[in-house]
Design a protein around this motif. Structure first.
Motif, mmCIF file in Angstrom:
data_model
loop_
_atom_site.group_PDB
_atom_site.id
_atom_site.type_symbol
_atom_site.label_atom_id
_atom_site.label_comp_id
_atom_site.label_asym_id
_atom_site.label_seq_id
_atom_site.Cartn_x
_atom_site.Cartn_y
_atom_site.Cartn_z
ATOM 1 N N GLY A 12 -7.952 -15.385 2.524
ATOM 2 C CA GLY A 12 -7.601 -14.567 3.445
ATOM 3 C C GLY A 12 -6.447 -13.604 3.402
ATOM 4 N N VAL A 13 -5.525 -14.027 2.437
ATOM 5 C CA VAL A 13 -4.292 -13.062 2.730
ATOM 6 C C VAL A 13 -4.404 -12.008 1.561
ATOM 7 N N VAL A 14 -4.478 -12.737 0.186
ATOM 8 C CA VAL A 14 -4.403 -11.736 -1.038
ATOM 9 C C VAL A 14 -5.486 -12.122 -1.760
ATOM 10 N N THR A 15 -5.857 -11.008 -2.359
ATOM 11 C CA THR A 15 -7.023 -10.956 -3.400
ATOM 12 C C THR A 15 -6.572 -10.132 -4.517
ATOM 13 N N PRO A 16 -6.884 -10.502 -5.700
ATOM 14 C CA PRO A 16 -6.539 -9.538 -7.086
ATOM 15 C C PRO A 16 -6.911 -8.216 -6.609
ATOM 16 N N LEU A 17 -6.106 -7.270 -6.590
ATOM 17 C CA LEU A 17 -6.369 -5.684 -6.660
ATOM 18 C C LEU A 17 -6.424 -4.966 -7.817
ATOM 19 N N LYS A 18 -6.526 -3.779 -7.884
ATOM 20 C CA LYS A 18 -6.588 -3.140 -9.329
ATOM 21 C C LYS A 18 -5.554 -3.341 -9.983
ATOM 22 N N SER A 19 -5.606 -3.832 -11.190
ATOM 23 C CA SER A 19 -4.583 -4.209 -12.145
ATOM 24 C C SER A 19 -3.482 -3.184 -12.397
ATOM 25 N N LYS A 20 -3.822 -1.822 -12.259
ATOM 26 C CA LYS A 20 -3.049 -0.830 -12.323
ATOM 27 C C LYS A 20 -1.862 -0.703 -11.444
ATOM 28 N N ASN A 94 5.952 -1.308 8.629
ATOM 29 C CA ASN A 94 5.368 -0.846 9.765
ATOM 30 C C ASN A 94 3.986 0.143 9.367
ATOM 31 N N GLN A 95 4.286 0.679 8.225
ATOM 32 C CA GLN A 95 3.198 1.408 7.818
ATOM 33 C C GLN A 95 2.216 0.379 7.192
ATOM 34 N N ILE A 96 2.459 -0.649 6.533
ATOM 35 C CA ILE A 96 1.594 -1.618 6.168
ATOM 36 C C ILE A 96 0.792 -2.296 7.383
ATOM 37 N N LEU A 97 1.421 -2.541 8.577
ATOM 38 C CA LEU A 97 0.900 -3.047 9.602
ATOM 39 C C LEU A 97 -0.121 -1.925 10.134
ATOM 40 N N GLY A 98 0.063 -0.777 10.044
ATOM 41 C CA GLY A 98 -0.783 0.318 10.821
ATOM 42 C C GLY A 98 -0.409 0.586 12.256
ATOM 43 N N VAL A 193 1.146 1.165 0.010
ATOM 44 C CA VAL A 193 0.946 0.850 1.109
ATOM 45 C C VAL A 193 -0.302 0.732 1.876
ATOM 46 N N ARG A 194 -1.287 1.600 1.295
ATOM 47 C CA ARG A 194 -2.479 1.573 1.929
ATOM 48 C C ARG A 194 -3.452 0.247 1.336
ATOM 49 N N ASN A 195 -3.226 0.082 0.029
ATOM 50 C CA ASN A 195 -3.677 -1.139 -0.360
ATOM 51 C C ASN A 195 -3.329 -2.530 0.398
ATOM 52 N N TYR A 196 -2.049 -2.659 0.574
ATOM 53 C CA TYR A 196 -1.603 -3.929 1.270
ATOM 54 C C TYR A 196 -2.291 -3.901 2.722
ATOM 55 N N ARG A 197 -2.090 -2.554 3.329
ATOM 56 C CA ARG A 197 -2.638 -2.372 4.486
ATOM 57 C C ARG A 197 -3.992 -2.889 4.668
ATOM 58 N N SER A 198 -4.992 -2.440 3.815
ATOM 59 C CA SER A 198 -6.400 -3.235 3.774
ATOM 60 C C SER A 198 -6.572 -4.391 3.502
ATOM 61 N N THR A 199 -5.450 -4.886 2.648
ATOM 62 C CA THR A 199 -5.699 -6.248 2.170
ATOM 63 C C THR A 199 -5.383 -7.394 3.642
ATOM 64 N N PHE A 200 -4.361 -6.843 4.397
ATOM 65 C CA PHE A 200 -3.788 -7.601 5.499
ATOM 66 C C PHE A 200 -4.661 -7.550 6.661
ATOM 67 N N LYS A 201 -5.357 -6.271 6.802
ATOM 68 C CA LYS A 201 -6.097 -6.068 8.135
ATOM 69 C C LYS A 201 -6.928 -7.035 8.585
ATOM 70 N N PRO A 202 -7.584 -7.719 7.678
ATOM 71 C CA PRO A 202 -8.527 -8.890 8.291
ATOM 72 C C PRO A 202 -7.773 -10.030 8.610
ATOM 73 N N VAL A 203 -6.768 -10.361 8.087
ATOM 74 C CA VAL A 203 -6.076 -11.448 8.536
ATOM 75 C C VAL A 203 -5.165 -11.090 9.716
ATOM 76 N N LEU A 204 -4.788 -9.866 9.942
ATOM 77 C CA LEU A 204 -4.403 -9.545 11.265
ATOM 78 C C LEU A 204 -5.300 -9.383 12.455
ATOM 79 N N ASP A 205 -6.563 -9.161 11.925
ATOM 80 C CA ASP A 205 -7.681 -9.020 13.252
ATOM 81 C C ASP A 205 -8.007 -10.481 13.416
ATOM 82 N N GLN A 206 -8.047 -11.509 12.722
ATOM 83 C CA GLN A 206 -8.231 -12.788 12.747
ATOM 84 C C GLN A 206 -7.238 -13.587 13.450
ATOM 85 N N LYS A 207 -5.977 -13.531 12.870
ATOM 86 C CA LYS A 207 -5.068 -14.216 13.212
ATOM 87 C C LYS A 207 -3.680 -13.831 14.074
#
Length: 221
Positions: A12-20, A94-98, A193-207
């Motif tokens: 729920g926190v980190v998943t492998p994103l684009k290798s680039k 702050n940008q990552i939090l949204g 920033v956008r990639n970490y924001r999308s990665t962390f948002k489900p955790v923020l919404d849940q926890k």
């Protein structure tokens, strides 16, 4: 090019994103904005900061590679002293939090998140720097820094030792600050920033933010 995979993943926190984005080259690019306040003047232009930092980081890695491999805490300390002061960590956090969570969280919570996110980045990706050979090259484009501007995009191209090319955008600002610092980065079109924001948002919404902080602290430890 071998991607750096996140170690000890947390559900729920980190998943492998684009290798680039999460390759050793992405980490090297993040290090382009590193600069020692003791050696780089606040009056340097953004591209001068980037250029001098490349040389500094490469020199430190080449000189201390074995010591860093034997004891990663020494690598973390080097990055803490050189990289972190030149990243606007609170602005990036702050940008990552949204907007929603940045506005609803307290100043103390946002400061705590910025601190644990910094530790998470260091412990997860720092070792990737040791894969750099020193033969990588960075080609810079002229910057368009208008008089009085406090935000600028530094564009460059990273060429790996194998000849692979990666376009880079470094977003830097000195707004309400004493020097130019980076607050976002793009590598091959992938926005940090956008990639970490999308990665962390489900955790923020849940926890909530405290749940995300706790998860990142466990991951970093």
């Amino acid at each position: 090019m071998n991607p750096i995979i996140v170690k000890r993943p947390l559900s729920g926190v980190v998943t492998p994103l684009k290798s680039k984005l999460f390759s050793m080259f992405q980490v090297l690019v993040v290090a382009l904005v590193a600069t020692s306040a003791a050696t780089v003047s606040a009056m340097q232009s953004p591209d001068q900061v980037v250029r001098s930092t490349v040389d500094t980081m490469v020199a430190k890695i080449q000189a201390n590679r074995d010591a860093y491999k034997a004891d990663e805490t020494k690598l973390y300390k080097m990055l803490e002293d050189t990289l972190i002061p030149s990243i606007h960590m609170s602005r990036m956090a702050n940008q990552i939090l949204g907007k929603t969570y940045a506005r609803s969280s307290t100043a103390a919570q946002k400061a705590e998140f910025a601190e644990v996110f910094k530790d998470f980045i260091l412990t997860t990706y720092a070792s990737g720097l040791l894969s750099a050979t020193g033969k990588e090259k960075v080609n810079y484009k002229p910057i368009n820094l208008k008089p009085g501007a406090d935000i600028v995009k530094v564009e460059a191209e990273l060429v790996s030792a194998a000849g692979e090319s990666y376009p880079i955008n470094l977003y830097m600002s000195n707004r309400k600050d004493t020097r130019w610092r980076a607050f976002n980065i793009e590598v091959a079109g992938v926005n940090f920033v956008r990639n970490y924001r999308s990665t962390f948002k489900p955790v923020l919404d849940q926890k909530g933010i405290q749940g995300l902080i706790a998860d990142l602290r466990r991951k970093s430890s």
